[in-house]
Design a protein around this motif. Structure first.
Motif, PDB file in Angstrom:
ATOM      1  N   LEU A   1     -55.628  25.035  14.896  1.00  0.00           N
ATOM      2  CA  LEU A   1     -55.531  23.837  14.069  1.00  0.00           C
ATOM      3  C   LEU A   1     -54.154  23.741  13.413  1.00  0.00           C
ATOM      4  O   LEU A   1     -53.535  22.672  13.381  1.00  0.00           O
ATOM      5  N   LEU A   2     -53.683  24.862  12.876  1.00  0.00           N
ATOM      6  CA  LEU A   2     -52.374  24.867  12.231  1.00  0.00           C
ATOM      7  C   LEU A   2     -51.270  24.553  13.238  1.00  0.00           C
ATOM      8  O   LEU A   2     -50.365  23.748  12.958  1.00  0.00           O
ATOM      9  N   ARG A   3     -51.339  25.174  14.394  1.00  0.00           N
ATOM     10  CA  ARG A   3     -50.310  24.958  15.415  1.00  0.00           C
ATOM     11  C   ARG A   3     -50.251  23.494  15.844  1.00  0.00           C
ATOM     12  O   ARG A   3     -49.165  22.903  15.963  1.00  0.00           O
ATOM     13  N   ASN A   4     -51.403  22.888  16.040  1.00  0.00           N
ATOM     14  CA  ASN A   4     -51.426  21.486  16.470  1.00  0.00           C
ATOM     15  C   ASN A   4     -51.070  20.532  15.345  1.00  0.00           C
ATOM     16  O   ASN A   4     -50.456  19.481  15.583  1.00  0.00           O
ATOM     17  N   ALA A   5     -51.452  20.882  14.116  1.00  0.00           N
ATOM     18  CA  ALA A   5     -51.070  20.041  12.983  1.00  0.00           C
ATOM     19  C   ALA A   5     -49.552  20.012  12.807  1.00  0.00           C
ATOM     20  O   ALA A   5     -48.971  18.968  12.481  1.00  0.00           O
ATOM     21  N   VAL A   6     -48.910  21.152  13.045  1.00  0.00           N
ATOM     22  CA  VAL A   6     -47.447  21.205  12.972  1.00  0.00           C
ATOM     23  C   VAL A   6     -46.830  20.421  14.136  1.00  0.00           C
ATOM     24  O   VAL A   6     -45.865  19.666  13.961  1.00  0.00           O
ATOM     25  N   GLU A   7     -47.402  20.601  15.335  1.00  0.00           N
ATOM     26  CA  GLU A   7     -46.841  19.944  16.516  1.00  0.00           C
ATOM     27  C   GLU A   7     -46.885  18.421  16.393  1.00  0.00           C
ATOM     28  O   GLU A   7     -45.913  17.728  16.766  1.00  0.00           O
ATOM     29  N   TYR A   8     -47.994  17.892  15.863  1.00  0.00           N
ATOM     30  CA  TYR A   8     -48.143  16.442  15.770  1.00  0.00           C
ATOM     31  C   TYR A   8     -47.844  15.917  14.366  1.00  0.00           C
ATOM     32  O   TYR A   8     -48.110  14.748  14.085  1.00  0.00           O
ATOM     33  N   ASP A   9     -47.332  16.801  13.511  1.00  0.00           N
ATOM     34  CA  ASP A   9     -46.863  16.440  12.177  1.00  0.00           C
ATOM     35  C   ASP A   9     -47.927  15.662  11.402  1.00  0.00           C
ATOM     36  O   ASP A   9     -47.763  14.479  11.058  1.00  0.00           O
ATOM     37  N   GLY A  10     -49.042  16.356  11.119  1.00  0.00           N
ATOM     38  CA  GLY A  10     -50.122  15.730  10.374  1.00  0.00           C
ATOM     39  C   GLY A  10     -50.836  16.744   9.497  1.00  0.00           C
ATOM     40  O   GLY A  10     -50.455  17.921   9.415  1.00  0.00           O
ATOM     41  N   PHE A  11     -51.867  16.272   8.812  1.00  0.00           N
ATOM     42  CA  PHE A  11     -52.702  17.119   7.961  1.00  0.00           C
ATOM     43  C   PHE A  11     -54.142  16.981   8.436  1.00  0.00           C
ATOM     44  O   PHE A  11     -54.643  15.867   8.598  1.00  0.00           O
ATOM     45  N   VAL A  12     -54.812  18.119   8.663  1.00  0.00           N
ATOM     46  CA  VAL A  12     -56.190  18.130   9.163  1.00  0.00           C
ATOM     47  C   VAL A  12     -57.107  18.662   8.064  1.00  0.00           C
ATOM     48  O   VAL A  12     -56.948  19.800   7.611  1.00  0.00           O
ATOM     49  N   ARG A  13     -58.037  17.837   7.640  1.00  0.00           N
ATOM     50  CA  ARG A  13     -59.059  18.285   6.678  1.00  0.00           C
ATOM     51  C   ARG A  13     -60.364  18.498   7.429  1.00  0.00           C
ATOM     52  O   ARG A  13     -61.005  17.550   7.886  1.00  0.00           O
ATOM     53  N   VAL A  14     -60.726  19.760   7.591  1.00  0.00           N
ATOM     54  CA  VAL A  14     -61.913  20.117   8.373  1.00  0.00           C
ATOM     55  C   VAL A  14     -63.151  19.973   7.491  1.00  0.00           C
ATOM     56  O   VAL A  14     -63.241  20.581   6.423  1.00  0.00           O
ATOM     57  N   ILE A  15     -64.083  19.170   7.946  1.00  0.00           N
ATOM     58  CA  ILE A  15     -65.345  18.977   7.229  1.00  0.00           C
ATOM     59  C   ILE A  15     -66.392  19.980   7.698  1.00  0.00           C
ATOM     60  O   ILE A  15     -67.180  20.497   6.907  1.00  0.00           O
ATOM     61  N   ALA A  16     -66.396  20.240   9.002  1.00  0.00           N
ATOM     62  CA  ALA A  16     -67.382  21.167   9.570  1.00  0.00           C
ATOM     63  C   ALA A  16     -67.081  22.582   9.108  1.00  0.00           C
ATOM     64  O   ALA A  16     -65.953  23.061   9.223  1.00  0.00           O
ATOM     65  N   ARG A  17     -68.084  23.239   8.583  1.00  0.00           N
ATOM     66  CA  ARG A  17     -67.935  24.626   8.120  1.00  0.00           C
ATOM     67  C   ARG A  17     -68.903  25.511   8.884  1.00  0.00           C
ATOM     68  O   ARG A  17     -69.993  25.069   9.276  1.00  0.00           O
ATOM     69  N   PRO A  18     -68.531  26.769   9.138  1.00  0.00           N
ATOM     70  CA  PRO A  18     -69.431  27.673   9.858  1.00  0.00           C
ATOM     71  C   PRO A  18     -70.810  27.732   9.210  1.00  0.00           C
ATOM     72  O   PRO A  18     -70.939  27.911   7.997  1.00  0.00           O
ATOM     73  N   GLY A  19     -71.841  27.552  10.028  1.00  0.00           N
ATOM     74  CA  GLY A  19     -73.212  27.555   9.542  1.00  0.00           C
ATOM     75  C   GLY A  19     -73.804  26.182   9.339  1.00  0.00           C
ATOM     76  O   GLY A  19     -75.028  26.041   9.283  1.00  0.00           O
ATOM     77  N   HIS A  20     -72.972  25.155   9.232  1.00  0.00           N
ATOM     78  CA  HIS A  20     -73.480  23.796   9.026  1.00  0.00           C
ATOM     79  C   HIS A  20     -73.925  23.186  10.356  1.00  0.00           C
ATOM     80  O   HIS A  20     -73.340  23.457  11.400  1.00  0.00           O
ATOM     81  N   PHE A  21     -74.947  22.329  10.279  1.00  0.00           N
ATOM     82  CA  PHE A  21     -75.424  21.628  11.470  1.00  0.00           C
ATOM     83  C   PHE A  21     -74.755  20.261  11.530  1.00  0.00           C
ATOM     84  O   PHE A  21     -74.757  19.503  10.559  1.00  0.00           O
ATOM     85  N   ILE A  22     -74.184  19.958  12.686  1.00  0.00           N
ATOM     86  CA  ILE A  22     -73.454  18.714  12.884  1.00  0.00           C
ATOM     87  C   ILE A  22     -74.230  17.834  13.860  1.00  0.00           C
ATOM     88  O   ILE A  22     -74.680  18.293  14.909  1.00  0.00           O
ATOM     89  N   ILE A  23     -74.377  16.560  13.515  1.00  0.00           N
ATOM     90  CA  ILE A  23     -75.022  15.586  14.389  1.00  0.00           C
ATOM     91  C   ILE A  23     -73.940  14.835  15.159  1.00  0.00           C
ATOM     92  O   ILE A  23     -72.890  14.488  14.601  1.00  0.00           O
ATOM     93  N   ALA A  24     -74.190  14.604  16.429  1.00  0.00           N
ATOM     94  CA  ALA A  24     -73.222  13.875  17.256  1.00  0.00           C
ATOM     95  C   ALA A  24     -72.916  12.518  16.625  1.00  0.00           C
ATOM     96  O   ALA A  24     -73.824  11.784  16.216  1.00  0.00           O
TER      97      ALA A  24
END
Length: 434
Positions: A223-246
């Protein structure tokens, strides 16, 4: 957090009763081929003359190999049967989600692998050796493998007997949790009060999940490598253990000057979803394991307060590590110290509440467990930082409220009140620690 999802997938692949036993069995076949080749080349002819006990007839060699192959197959059946019985007992008496830790046990895997290797070794040598050949080295190795298998099966029974003891399993899961906490806290800097100010205040562009499932790992370095490459900021909502719905957000992209689609694709590759939770990278999972054991013990059908107390004591030692050190920083910066990723792995209030709220509710009216719960909070208060004492104080207040309703005996209420007073005194001292 995981630095490599490929390494995580490899770690999960070697679990269970397939990979390790299969590799060991193949090694047995390779060893058989090498031993037969050495026998046919007669490389160790002089050694055979010096070691008379290696002398054996062709019929004797075939009898020994046949006996070992038959015995190994019988023992393999016994080991599998015993393992399934242990699984049944563990699922019913300890907790069904602990079965993964049993299949991950290297003793079980190596036992089946060693027995399978010995069986295939003996069977292969028995098949390829001719009527007039005397496979002295091959027979000696087969006897050595059979002897090793015998002592390993003895150790397997010993280890299995220890694993079905609930106190040992509670301690083992908490050792795993403490190791995971230590690794996480060692790799990450401490959380600072102004870290959250680095999150951009614009709405951003959400990255939507393509499938449903549990978040089992997040690859922070990618995530860090790609955020630097595309010059942006990534705020991750998904956390380990959480259930995500499509179709729901797993991350939000802020101020991306480069290719947004490419960065969104990189986010999808960095977040691993699975059908079931795993202890790898998911600290709350091990907390849930011990809470499940405690809740099962406190259920009316079992009513085993001492098992619940054991789970509570071990869990308090794990929580104390985080309360003493503090949660790791969720902010990840690049080499120029520019904020790039927000990845919240542990929320201190959540992890303490995940452990203590269910136990408090289940133990309501059980004075013995309530007293131990208060004492556990007091022990954690001895080592926690001053800014975390308020979290523990909240739980003491909830315990007092429940006890005021559920505990009717005057002497019991007085004992609970005394323990609450001692715990509050400890937390007052903790307020003075930084």
């Amino acid at each position: 957090m995981f630095k490599s999802l490929s390494l995580l997938r490899l770690q999960r692949m070697v679990r269970g009763f397939l990979f390790v036993p299969a590799v060991m069995a193949i090694c047995g076949l390779v060893m058989a081929g090498a031993a037969v080749s050495i026998d046919r080349m007669n490389v160790l002819g002089s050694a055979y003359d010096a070691l008379p006990f290696l002398n054996i007839s062709t019929s004797g060699a075939r009898a020994v190999l046949g006996t070992i192959a038959g015995a190994m197959m019988t023992v393999i059946s016994l080991v599998y049967s015993l393992t399934l019985v242990v699984f049944t007992l563990a699922a019913g008496n300890i907790g069904p989600r602990l079965l993964e830790t049993f299949t991950d046990n290297r003793v079980n895997q190596s036992t089946i692998g060693l027995l399978g290797a010995t069986f295939l070794y003996s069977l292969f040598v028995l098949y390829v050796v001719g009527e007039n050949e005397v496979p002295r080295l091959s027979v000696a190795i087969a006897i050595l493998l059979a002897t090793t298998s015998f002592f390993w099966v003895v150790y397997f029974v010993h280890d299995t007997a220890r694993r079905v003891m609930v106190d040992n399993e509670i301690a083992r899961t908490q050792r795993s949790l403490r190791s995971a906490i230590d690794r996480l806290l060692a790799d990450e800097p401490k959380e600072e009060p102004d870290d959250r100010n680095a999150i951009p205040d614009d709405e951003g562009e959400p990255v939507l999940a393509r499938t449903s499932g549990y978040v089992t790992a997040v690859q922070a370095e990618a995530l860090l490598r790609n955020a630097v490459e595309y010059d942006g900021f990534v705020r991750v909502i998904a956390r380990p253990g959480h259930f995500i719905i499509a179709g729901t957000p797993i991350a939000v992209l802020h101020r991306v000057d480069g290719n947004r689609e490419a960065l969104a694709e990189a986010v999808h590759r960095s977040v691993l979803l699975a059908d079931a939770r795993s202890a790898d990278g998911d600290i709350l999972f091990n907390v849930h394991l011990n809470v499940e054991i405690a809740l099962r013990a406190l259920s009316p059908g079992i009513n085993d307060s001492y098992t619940a107390i054991s789970a509570l004591d071990q869990l308090s030692a794990s929580l104390a590590i985080i309360l003493q050190r503090g949660a790791p920083s969720s902010l990840i910066c690049d080499k120029e110290d520019k904020p790039r990723v927000w990845l919240e792995l542990i929320e201190l209030k959540e992890i303490v509440g995940t452990a203590l709220h269910p136990m408090r509710r289940a133990a309501s009216g059980n004075v013995m467990v309530v007293l131990r719960l208060i004492q556990a909070i007091g022990r954690m208060g001895l080592v926690c930082r001053g800014d975390h004492a308020a979290i523990l104080r909240t739980h003491l207040r909830l315990i007092a409220t429940d006890a005021n309703i559920a505990v009717r005996n005057r002497d019991d209420r007085a004992e609970v009140a005394h323990e609450l007073y001692k715990a509050h005194r400890i937390l007052k001292d903790a307020d003075r620690r930084s």
